[in-house]
Design an enzyme around this catalytic site. Structure first.
Site, PDB file in Angstrom:
ATOM      1  N   HIS A 130      -1.479 -29.890  -7.908  1.00  0.00           N
ATOM      2  CA  HIS A 130      -2.753 -30.099  -6.881  1.00  0.00           C
ATOM      3  C   HIS A 130      -4.125 -30.366  -7.761  1.00  0.00           C
ATOM      4  O   HIS A 130      -5.164 -30.192  -6.990  1.00  0.00           O
ATOM      5  CB  HIS A 130      -2.729 -28.995  -5.906  1.00  0.00           C
ATOM      6  CG  HIS A 130      -1.555 -28.878  -5.236  1.00  0.00           C
ATOM      7  ND1 HIS A 130      -1.278 -27.671  -4.473  1.00  0.00           N
ATOM      8  CD2 HIS A 130      -0.717 -29.644  -4.792  1.00  0.00           C
ATOM      9  CE1 HIS A 130      -0.133 -27.969  -3.816  1.00  0.00           C
ATOM     10  NE2 HIS A 130       0.151 -29.113  -3.850  1.00  0.00           N
ATOM     11  N   TYR A 164     -16.626 -26.262  -4.408  1.00  0.00           N
ATOM     12  CA  TYR A 164     -16.083 -26.160  -5.702  1.00  0.00           C
ATOM     13  C   TYR A 164     -16.804 -25.830  -6.823  1.00  0.00           C
ATOM     14  O   TYR A 164     -16.220 -25.212  -8.010  1.00  0.00           O
ATOM     15  CB  TYR A 164     -15.220 -27.795  -5.844  1.00  0.00           C
ATOM     16  CG  TYR A 164     -14.344 -27.917  -4.968  1.00  0.00           C
ATOM     17  CD1 TYR A 164     -13.050 -27.205  -5.109  1.00  0.00           C
ATOM     18  CD2 TYR A 164     -14.529 -28.755  -3.837  1.00  0.00           C
ATOM     19  CE1 TYR A 164     -12.091 -27.420  -4.217  1.00  0.00           C
ATOM     20  CE2 TYR A 164     -13.616 -28.921  -2.882  1.00  0.00           C
ATOM     21  CZ  TYR A 164     -12.202 -28.049  -3.054  1.00  0.00           C
ATOM     22  OH  TYR A 164     -11.088 -28.667  -2.341  1.00  0.00           O
TER      23      TYR A 164
END
Length: 225
Positions: free
Chosen positions: A105, A54
């Protein structure tokens, strides 16, 4: 009173800004299986890998730019109330100028506490490191809804869809639930338009524009004039 345009966007919207999606790469996202980087079990198994993944996505996002479709949706706010409900975790809608965005999300530019999910932090494009904690001592994690986790913004999104005067769906296959179920919350008389260059999922009574996000949104906006 202004008409309310509700826009549901998916990965195809961001793809035209150069952000890749795992569904376009045989179940891999930047060469990683989603089950290795996008589940709670993956984080418990290999925290360093997930955080690095990420962090890389955040750096990629920092260099990406909103495309014309993002900007066109923002420009509609001069004439309509516009709410964007996105399955994307990037901030391109906000940077494109949209003022009302619901992230189903999660958001890549935020971090939250592993043990205290109410503690959420704006981190921009900075990394999250192993050992980096919230003020209550718990490890930070990406503020992302991983596979197998609840979608906390789903009820709010459903409420918004029920108030739509127009529903525009851009860049999503409508195959991922529960987000795909939002299309069934719209009033039966509300027009639905689906922008998708491929073979879209079946949406009863939807007008289909078989183009990518940029060209398809431009066509749809022109039809409102």
């Amino acid at each position: 009173m202004q008409d309310h345009i509700v826009v549901l966007t998916g990965a195809g919207m961001s793809a035209e800004s150069g952000l890749s999606t795992f569904r376009d790469n045989g179940g891999l996202w930047e060469e990683h299986s989603v089950y290795d980087v996008a589940t709670p079990e993956a984080f418990a198994r290999n925290q360093e890998l997930v955080l690095r993944f990420y962090n890389d996505r955040r750096r990629q996002l920092a260099s990406a730019r909103p495309n014309r479709a993002h900007r066109l949706l923002a420009e509609l706010e001069a004439r309509y109330r516009v709410t964007v409900i996105t399955q994307n975790v990037d901030d391109l809608h906000e940077r494109g100028g949209s003022s009302e965005v619901i992230h189903l999300h999660g958001e890549l530019t935020k971090a939250r506490s592993c043990r205290h999910p109410e503690l959420v932090y704006d981190i921009g494009y900075q990394d999250i490191e192993t050992g980096q904690t919230c003020e209550r001592g718990a490890q930070l994690r990406p503020h992302i809804v991983w596979f197998g986790e609840e979608v906390p913004m789903l009820d709010k999104a459903a409420e918004v869809v029920r108030t739509a005067d127009h529903l525009l769906i851009v860049g999503t296959s409508l195959q991922v639930y529960p987000a795909a179920g939002l299309v069934y919350e719209v009033d039966p008389y509300v027009p639905i338009t689906l922008v998708d260059p491929g073979a879209p999922a079946s949406v009863a009574r939807a007008r289909v524009i078989r183009k990518g996000a940029v060209d398809g949104v431009a066509d749809w906006v022109a039809s409102l004039a």
